[in-house]
Write an enzyme that holds these catalytic residues in place. Structure first.
Site, short mmCIF file in Angstrom:
data_model
loop_
_atom_site.label_atom_id
_atom_site.label_comp_id
_atom_site.label_asym_id
_atom_site.label_seq_id
_atom_site.Cartn_x
_atom_site.Cartn_y
_atom_site.Cartn_z
N SER A 102 18.97 5.94 11.74
CA SER A 102 17.59 5.63 12.08
C SER A 102 17.32 4.13 12.04
O SER A 102 17.64 3.43 12.98
CB SER A 102 16.64 6.37 11.12
OG SER A 102 15.30 6.17 11.50
N HIS A 107 8.75 -5.75 5.58
CA HIS A 107 7.48 -6.41 5.85
C HIS A 107 7.09 -7.21 4.61
O HIS A 107 7.28 -6.75 3.48
CB HIS A 107 6.37 -5.40 6.17
CG HIS A 107 6.73 -4.42 7.24
ND1 HIS A 107 6.73 -4.75 8.58
CD2 HIS A 107 7.12 -3.12 7.16
CE1 HIS A 107 7.10 -3.69 9.29
NE2 HIS A 107 7.34 -2.70 8.45
N CYS A 130 20.72 9.14 8.20
CA CYS A 130 21.12 10.53 8.27
C CYS A 130 22.61 10.63 7.97
O CYS A 130 23.33 9.63 7.98
CB CYS A 130 20.84 11.13 9.65
SG CYS A 130 19.09 11.23 10.08
#
Length: 255
Positions: A102, A107, A130
């Site tokens: 993924s 941030h 995954c």
């Protein structure tokens, strides 16, 4: 991880790690507060954050597919990396891979409180994978990459896969606590608390730094320039701020 699990087809478990750190600083004047924000913005700009995340992907054995980064005005930065576990395999003019991985994102949120003269730098990192990869092995690296006064971590394993006999597998590696994946030298510097829901494969750990060396929290100020009473007041404000962030509620300042 122990012996490799024998599966029917691909490992479809999804593993998510959310890692949040807070760094607290005392900046006396509005000018010092602005300078602190500028300093943090420079120290943790999108370029450096990209380096941290690409090192992380190397550590978990993932392949970088795409990188998107952005620095914000007036402050803050974001980086998102799309990853896959297996090496891209060339086949003619195309690239083949099983895209069961993924992303990794970061941030930053620098901010300050003009009344208390306290500035807070927050970093949020999310790693979603995954298959056999677990991002927990990167925690020591992540903690060491930032000045962390408060750390909160959430780890969850979702979905299921199947073994060769067709039996559903909801967890493919043993885990008792996130703390088991952090070295003892690091843990000794923090008070740590676990809140886990084992039946749901949800693990939560939060950590609060034990000792405050005031000089390390002063921006452009020498501790010996301050009267003893002022040092005590600043230390008390720092500790109160940290406890409220660690607790997730307004312990001292009211609702």
């Amino acid at each position: 991880m122990g012996e490799k699990l024998k599966l029917y087809g691909f490992n479809n478990l999804t593993k998510s790690l959310s890692f949040n750190i807070y760094d607290v600083c005392y900046a006396k004047t509005p000018r010092e507060q602005r300078d602190y924000i500028d300093y943090i913005d420079e120290q943790y700009n999108s370029k450096r954050l990209t380096n941290i995340l690409t090192n992380l992907t190397d550590m978990i054995g993932a392949t970088v597919l795409n990188i998107a980064s952005q620095d914000y005005d007036p402050q803050g930065a974001s980086v998102t990396i799309l990853i896959a576990e297996e090496t891209m395999v060339p086949c003619g003019e195309t690239q083949l891979a099983h895209l069961d991985k993924s992303h990794v994102t970061v941030h930053t949120y620098p901010e300050y409180h003009p009344e208390t003269c306290l500035a807070t730098f927050r970093v949020d990192i999310d790693v979603a994978t995954c298959g056999e990869i677990t991002p927990l092995s990167t925690l020591d690296y992540l903690i060491g990459s930032f000045d962390s006064d408060i750390i909160t971590m959430d780890y969850r394993v979702r979905g299921f896969t199947r073994n060769l006999d067709g039996k559903k597998v909801f967890m493919d590696h043993p885990i008792r606590s996130i703390q088991d994946y952090i070295c003892q030298e690091t843990l000794r510097r923090y008070d740590a608390v676990d809140i886990n829901i084992y039946d749901a494969n949800i693990y939560h750990t939060k950590m609060l730094v034990k000792d405050i060396n005031l000089q390390n929290y002063l921006f452009k100020t020498d501790v010996y320039e301050l009267p003893p009473q002022v040092r005590l007041e600043i230390t008390d404000n720092l500790r109160r701020e940290m406890i409220e962030i660690f607790s997730g509620r307004n312990v001292y300042s009211g609702e």
